[in-house]
Scaffold this active site. Structure first.
Site, PDB file in Angstrom:
ATOM      1  N   GLY A  13      30.679  56.374  41.973  1.00 30.86           N
ATOM      2  CA  GLY A  13      31.054  55.637  40.704  1.00 30.86           C
ATOM      3  C   GLY A  13      30.233  55.994  39.751  1.00 30.86           C
ATOM      4  N   MET A  14      30.362  55.505  38.559  1.00 35.90           N
ATOM      5  CA  MET A  14      29.627  55.707  37.429  1.00 35.90           C
ATOM      6  C   MET A  14      28.221  55.027  37.637  1.00 35.90           C
ATOM      7  SD  MET A  14      30.655  54.776  33.415  1.00 35.90           S
ATOM      8  CE  MET A  14      30.587  53.040  33.524  1.00 35.90           C
ATOM      9  N   ILE A  40      33.912  49.452  51.999  1.00 36.27           N
ATOM     10  CA  ILE A  40      33.175  48.113  52.379  1.00 36.27           C
ATOM     11  C   ILE A  40      34.049  47.205  52.796  1.00 36.27           C
ATOM     12  CG2 ILE A  40      31.209  48.798  50.555  1.00 36.27           C
ATOM     13  CD1 ILE A  40      32.647  46.720  48.598  1.00 36.27           C
ATOM     14  N   ALA A  63      33.034  48.769  43.825  1.00 35.11           N
ATOM     15  CA  ALA A  63      33.912  47.545  43.149  1.00 35.11           C
ATOM     16  C   ALA A  63      35.189  48.116  42.705  1.00 35.11           C
ATOM     17  CB  ALA A  63      32.999  47.030  41.948  1.00 35.11           C
ATOM     18  N   THR A  65      37.203  47.920  39.655  1.00 39.20           N
ATOM     19  CA  THR A  65      36.875  47.815  38.304  1.00 39.20           C
ATOM     20  C   THR A  65      37.856  48.121  37.227  1.00 39.20           C
ATOM     21  OG1 THR A  65      36.180  50.161  38.307  1.00 39.20           O
ATOM     22  CG2 THR A  65      34.363  48.459  38.736  1.00 39.20           C
ATOM     23  N   THR A 104      28.893  40.919  36.420  1.00 38.40           N
ATOM     24  CA  THR A 104      29.210  41.434  35.168  1.00 38.40           C
ATOM     25  C   THR A 104      29.199  40.220  34.092  1.00 38.40           C
ATOM     26  OG1 THR A 104      31.209  42.030  34.042  1.00 38.40           O
ATOM     27  CG2 THR A 104      31.509  40.833  36.071  1.00 38.40           C
ATOM     28  N   TYR A 128      39.800  39.792  37.210  1.00 42.97           N
ATOM     29  CA  TYR A 128      38.738  40.617  37.595  1.00 42.97           C
ATOM     30  C   TYR A 128      37.249  39.694  37.458  1.00 42.97           C
ATOM     31  CZ  TYR A 128      34.704  43.827  36.766  1.00 42.97           C
ATOM     32  OH  TYR A 128      33.573  44.591  36.631  1.00 42.97           O
ATOM     33  N   TRP A 152      29.267  46.181  29.501  1.00 43.52           N
ATOM     34  CA  TRP A 152      29.610  47.093  28.551  1.00 43.52           C
ATOM     35  C   TRP A 152      29.196  48.680  28.926  1.00 43.52           C
ATOM     36  CZ3 TRP A 152      30.627  45.669  22.774  1.00 43.52           C
ATOM     37  CH2 TRP A 152      31.436  44.202  22.655  1.00 43.52           C
TER      38      TRP A 152
HETATM   39  N1  LIG Z   1      32.180  49.384  33.769  1.00 46.18           N
HETATM   40  C1  LIG Z   1      31.615  48.346  33.256  1.00 46.18           C
HETATM   41  O1  LIG Z   1      31.704  48.340  31.859  1.00 46.18           O
HETATM   42  C2  LIG Z   1      30.957  47.232  33.958  1.00 46.18           C
HETATM   43  C3  LIG Z   1      30.326  46.232  33.210  1.00 46.18           C
HETATM   44  C4  LIG Z   1      29.681  45.250  34.076  1.00 46.18           C
HETATM   45  C5  LIG Z   1      29.512  45.290  35.351  1.00 46.18           C
HETATM   46  N2  LIG Z   1      30.001  46.332  35.972  1.00 46.18           N
HETATM   47  C6  LIG Z   1      30.016  46.460  37.382  1.00 46.18           C
HETATM   48  O2  LIG Z   1      28.885  47.439  37.820  1.00 46.18           O
HETATM   49  C7  LIG Z   1      29.302  47.889  39.083  1.00 46.18           C
HETATM   50  C8  LIG Z   1      29.666  49.545  38.998  1.00 46.18           C
HETATM   51  O3  LIG Z   1      30.661  49.824  38.219  1.00 46.18           O
HETATM   52  P1  LIG Z   1      30.903  51.297  37.790  1.00 46.18           P
HETATM   53  O4  LIG Z   1      31.227  51.056  36.200  1.00 46.18           O
HETATM   54  O5  LIG Z   1      30.130  52.317  38.338  1.00 46.18           O
HETATM   55  O6  LIG Z   1      32.480  51.300  38.321  1.00 46.18           O
HETATM   56  P2  LIG Z   1      33.261  52.868  39.202  1.00 46.18           P
HETATM   57  O7  LIG Z   1      32.838  53.827  38.258  1.00 46.18           O
HETATM   58  O8  LIG Z   1      34.483  52.413  39.038  1.00 46.18           O
HETATM   59  O9  LIG Z   1      32.638  52.810  40.461  1.00 46.18           O
HETATM   60  C9  LIG Z   1      32.927  52.047  41.591  1.00 46.18           C
HETATM   61  C10 LIG Z   1      33.137  52.883  42.858  1.00 46.18           C
HETATM   62  O10 LIG Z   1      33.391  51.925  43.786  1.00 46.18           O
HETATM   63  C11 LIG Z   1      34.183  52.713  44.703  1.00 46.18           C
HETATM   64  N3  LIG Z   1      35.127  51.904  45.429  1.00 46.18           N
HETATM   65  C12 LIG Z   1      36.173  51.054  45.205  1.00 46.18           C
HETATM   66  N4  LIG Z   1      36.532  50.327  46.336  1.00 46.18           N
HETATM   67  C13 LIG Z   1      35.497  50.631  47.247  1.00 46.18           C
HETATM   68  C14 LIG Z   1      35.670  50.203  48.643  1.00 46.18           C
HETATM   69  N5  LIG Z   1      36.586  49.575  49.037  1.00 46.18           N
HETATM   70  N6  LIG Z   1      34.766  50.717  49.366  1.00 46.18           N
HETATM   71  C15 LIG Z   1      33.812  51.485  48.692  1.00 46.18           C
HETATM   72  N7  LIG Z   1      33.686  51.898  47.469  1.00 46.18           N
HETATM   73  C16 LIG Z   1      34.809  51.270  46.838  1.00 46.18           C
HETATM   74  C17 LIG Z   1      35.187  53.392  43.679  1.00 46.18           C
HETATM   75  O11 LIG Z   1      35.761  54.506  44.506  1.00 46.18           O
HETATM   76  P3  LIG Z   1      37.280  54.953  43.687  1.00 46.18           P
HETATM   77  O12 LIG Z   1      36.949  55.176  42.341  1.00 46.18           O
HETATM   78  O13 LIG Z   1      37.521  55.910  44.508  1.00 46.18           O
HETATM   79  O14 LIG Z   1      38.036  53.956  43.905  1.00 46.18           O
HETATM   80  C18 LIG Z   1      34.083  54.025  42.747  1.00 46.18           C
HETATM   81  O15 LIG Z   1      33.423  55.175  43.197  1.00 46.18           O
HETATM   82  C19 LIG Z   1      30.508  47.163  39.554  1.00 46.18           C
HETATM   83  O16 LIG Z   1      29.992  46.200  40.329  1.00 46.18           O
HETATM   84  C20 LIG Z   1      31.091  46.688  38.307  1.00 46.18           C
HETATM   85  O17 LIG Z   1      31.689  45.423  38.501  1.00 46.18           O
HETATM   86  C21 LIG Z   1      30.776  47.242  35.418  1.00 46.18           C
END
Ligand SMILES: NC(=O)c1ccc[n+]([C@@H]2O[C@H](COP(=O)([O-])OP(=O)(O)OC[C@H]3O[C@@H](n4cnc5c(N)ncnc54)[C@H](OP(=O)(O)O)[C@@H]3O)[C@@H](O)[C@H]2O)c1
Length: 283
Positions: A13-14, A40, A63, A65, A104, A128, A152
């Site tokens: 993920g990102m 997970i 997560a 997301t 978040t 969410y 964000w």
């Molecule tokens: N993006 C935002 O603006 C934001 C803001 C605040 C907090 N956060 C938090 O930051 C964290 C990282 O978010 P991110 O932006 O990096 O999100 P992301 O790019 O969507 O990365 C999440 C990763 O988790 C993987 N995933 C989903 N279900 C899974 C499972 N059952 N087992 C293992 N891996 C799984 C996804 O794989 P697939 O894509 O293949 O499903 C993806 O690679 C999260 O906890 C999110 O809630 C994000």
């Protein structure tokens, strides 16, 4: 090299990808597991993987997301963002590891008009947000835990607001209409990765907020993107009511980073600097 060993879940993920890069650049020992390496929600695989790799720090970057889709898929969001965190917490306890859970600003309802402190009570207003709050509660099962709330996010390895605005600009949309009644703190994911490492290495525990400086609205952020890309486009402020979406967003979700600053002695980085770096890296 230290005796630390990191295990990253959701490493495709990102945030996961930037965290792995940040650890690699510091010569830290780590294993980065994508969803296909470790789902997970699979309790046996979680136990086996953690036992096999014997990490001292687990950072859960996995997560669900999809904020709007979660309104329809609450069970899936709760399973990934909530229950799975308890599995990780138990596995962390068995390994004697620290669990770092990323959370978040969406755990807050947005009713405040001054920055949310780590002591403020969560009151999520979306499915969410609820699922992520469940994850925070589940993380309490870990004897050694650190919950890092952030907001964000934008990073070169994911879909995010910067790309959405650039895509609009590329398509020739003019004016760009962007909501001006939601305030928060954009955060560049490499800055978050650095903050997580800094906190974990110095044994920080409990809830910590990390977000870049300064606060702004989505409209302000879009205007900065237009400026930094020298786009000849008008950015127009509009109300959220003009863009109805399935999930409610908090109107105000500025996180106070006071505890982070106290614990680390470091100031948060600037999202504007992060944006410049982002634009220099992502074509
Ligand atoms: N993006 C935002 O603006 C934001 C803001 C605040 C907090 N956060 C938090 O930051 C964290 C990282 O978010 P991110 O932006 O990096 O999100 P992301 O790019 O969507 O990365 C999440 C990763 O988790 C993987 N995933 C989903 N279900 C899974 C499972 N059952 N087992 C293992 N891996 C799984 C996804 O794989 P697939 O894509 O293949 O499903 C993806 O690679 C999260 O906890 C999110 O809630 C994000």
């Amino acid at each position: 090299m230290s005796s630390r060993k990191w295990l990253i879940t959701g490493a495709g993920g990102m945030v996961g990808r930037d965290l792995a890069a940040a650890l690699a650049s510091r010569d830290e020992a780590f294993v980065a597991l994508t969803k296909s390496d470790l789902d997970i929600t699979d309790s046996r695989r979680v136990d086996d993987c953690v036992a096999a790799h014997a990490p001292s720090i687990i950072v859960n970057c996995a997560a669900y997301t999809a904020v709007d889709r979660a309104e329809e898929e609450q069970a899936a969001a709760n399973a990934i963002n909530g229950s799975s965190v308890e599995l990780l917490a138990q596995a962390a306890n068995d390994a004697g590891a620290l669990l770092v859970q990323i959370s978040t600003d969406f755990v807050f309802d947005g009713a405040k008009r001054e920055p949310y402190e780590v002591t403020d009570a969560p009151a999520p207003v979306s499915a969410y947000g609820c699922s992520k709050y469940l994850g925070e509660i589940a993380a309490q099962h870990a004897e050694k835990r650190l919950i890092v709330r952030t907001s964000w996010l934008f990073g070169v390895h994911g879909n995010n607001f910067v790309e959405a605005i650039r895509n609009q600009i590329r398509k020739g949309t003019d004016p760009l209409r962007v909501v001006d009644d939601q305030r928060g703190r954009p955060t560049y994911t490499p800055h978050l990765a650095d903050a997580i490492i800094r906190l974990a290495v110095q044994d920080a525990r409990g809830v910590v907020h990390y977000a870049d400086e300064d606060e702004c609205t989505w409209f302000d952020f879009a205007r900065a993107i237009a400026e930094e890309t020298n786009a000849n486009v008008t950015v127009k402020p509009v109300a959220s009511s003009e863009f109805p979406r399935p999930a409610t967003r908090p109107a105000y979700s500025v996180l106070s980073t006071e505890r982070y600053e106290r614990l680390t002695g470091a100031r948060p980085e600037s999202w504007r600097e992060g944006l410049r770096e982002y634009l220099s890296v992502r074509a």
